[in-house]
Design an enzyme around this catalytic site. Structure first.
Site, short mmCIF file in Angstrom:
data_model
loop_
_atom_site.label_atom_id
_atom_site.label_comp_id
_atom_site.label_asym_id
_atom_site.label_seq_id
_atom_site.Cartn_x
_atom_site.Cartn_y
_atom_site.Cartn_z
CG ASP A 1 -7.37 0.78 -1.73
OD1 ASP A 1 -7.19 1.80 -1.08
OD2 ASP A 1 -7.08 -0.35 -1.30
CG ASN B 1 -9.38 3.31 0.98
OD1 ASN B 1 -8.26 3.63 0.62
ND2 ASN B 1 -9.64 2.12 1.52
CD GLU C 1 -3.09 0.94 0.33
OE1 GLU C 1 -2.42 1.91 -0.05
OE2 GLU C 1 -4.33 0.88 0.20
CG ASN D 1 -7.08 3.89 4.23
OD1 ASN D 1 -6.82 4.23 3.08
ND2 ASN D 1 -7.33 2.62 4.55
#
Length: 300
Positions: A228, A179, A35, A122
């Site tokens: 995402d 997100n 990520e 996040n």
């Protein structure tokens, strides 16, 4: 280093001019869930997260090597590089947003609101006014896989803005699981992903004075898995990570094309000397290729 045949899928003639390397490179693999890629032009390196392994990795463009940048990394997820060249990170484990200073020390930018701890920050972006914007879903407290299981103290998942003076406030409070987020090039619009809606979608807001948001209509929906990370390119097109690769949308929200990737995509960023190298975090791996568009250039 593995090579994968590049697969651009043209869904609209506007995407026909988007092209790039014939082969996509897999720079690294063997992670649990990658990520948060963030590229540092001055150092020619990329920082990205391997969340379940609680580490942040560093890919060196000059050597091609990948090593551990930070471990433990407090289950860091999203990162960005601010205009002073410092790393800003969302730490799911410590439920805070931090900045790594040039001397390596850590400054906590935000950890709570009204005495309540965040869920698990996040993804994060910086505005040219110096404010930091981040999303706060509950993924880091839902289980012990990407953080530490805990009850939400806030009881909801919001989007926040941290002013240059350190004041924290909610800018959007009607999300299920906010997100990825990204500003348009002129910062007049803010795109925010909601992963838990069915279908998962991107919403677009108008950005007013001192970060006031209005609007919030659905800009685009996902047709494969969930969205995402999200970014805007130099043509004003909006790109989003999804299960089958990166989806590209015209400014009107039409899905105009896809860049297919062999693993489920979580996030990506534009980097390299001219901002036209895509770095993609996808499941266990880090991929890259050079394309014919670059990332949006934001006001300094």
């Amino acid at each position: 280093m593995d090579l994968i045949k590049t697969d651009f899928e043209v869904l609209d003639e506007r995407f026909a001019r988007v092209n790039g390397d014939e082969w996509m490179q897999r720079l690294h693999t063997g992670c649990r869930w990658t990520e948060g890629p963030a590229y540092f032009p001055a150092g020619r390196y990329l920082v990205f997260s391997d969340i379940p392994n609680d580490r942040t990795l560093r890919w060196d463009e000059t050597t091609g090597e990948v090593g551990v940048f930070r471990q433990p990394a407090h289950y860091s997820n999203g990162h960005t590089v601010d205009r002073a060249g410092r790393l800003v990170s969302c730490e799911q484990g410590r439920r805070q947003v931090t900045r790594t200073e040039h001397d390596g020390s850590i400054t906590v930018l935000a950890s709570e609101i009204e005495g309540k701890r965040f869920n698990s920050p996040n993804d994060v972006v910086e505005h040219s006014d110096g404010s930091i914007w981040f999303t706060d879903p509950s993924y880091g407290i839902d289980s012990d896989y990407e953080g530490y299981r805990a009850e939400s103290e806030i009881g909801a998942c919001h989007v926040y803005r941290v002013s240059p003076s350190g004041d924290v406030r909610i800018v959007a409070d009607d999300f299920s699981r906010p997100n990825g987020l990204a500003f348009s090039a002129d910062e007049s619009l803010l795109y925010i992903v909601d992963t838990r809606q069915k279908p998962s979608h991107i919403r677009v807001f108008e950005v007013g004075r001192e970060g006031a948001l209005t609007g919030g209509s659905v800009f685009a929906t996902c047709d494969n898995g969930v969205f995402d990370g999200v970014r805007v390119d130099s043509e004003g097109q909006v790109w989003a990570a999804a299960h089958d690769g990166l989806h590209c949308f015209g400014a009107d929200g039409t899905r105009i094309g896809k860049l297919r990737v062999p693993e489920v995509c979580s996030n990506f960023t534009f980097g390299g000397a001219r901002g036209n190298e895509l770095f993609i975090t996808a499941s266990s791996s880090l991929y890259t290729l050079r394309v014919t568009v670059s990332g949006a250039r934001y006001p300094r």
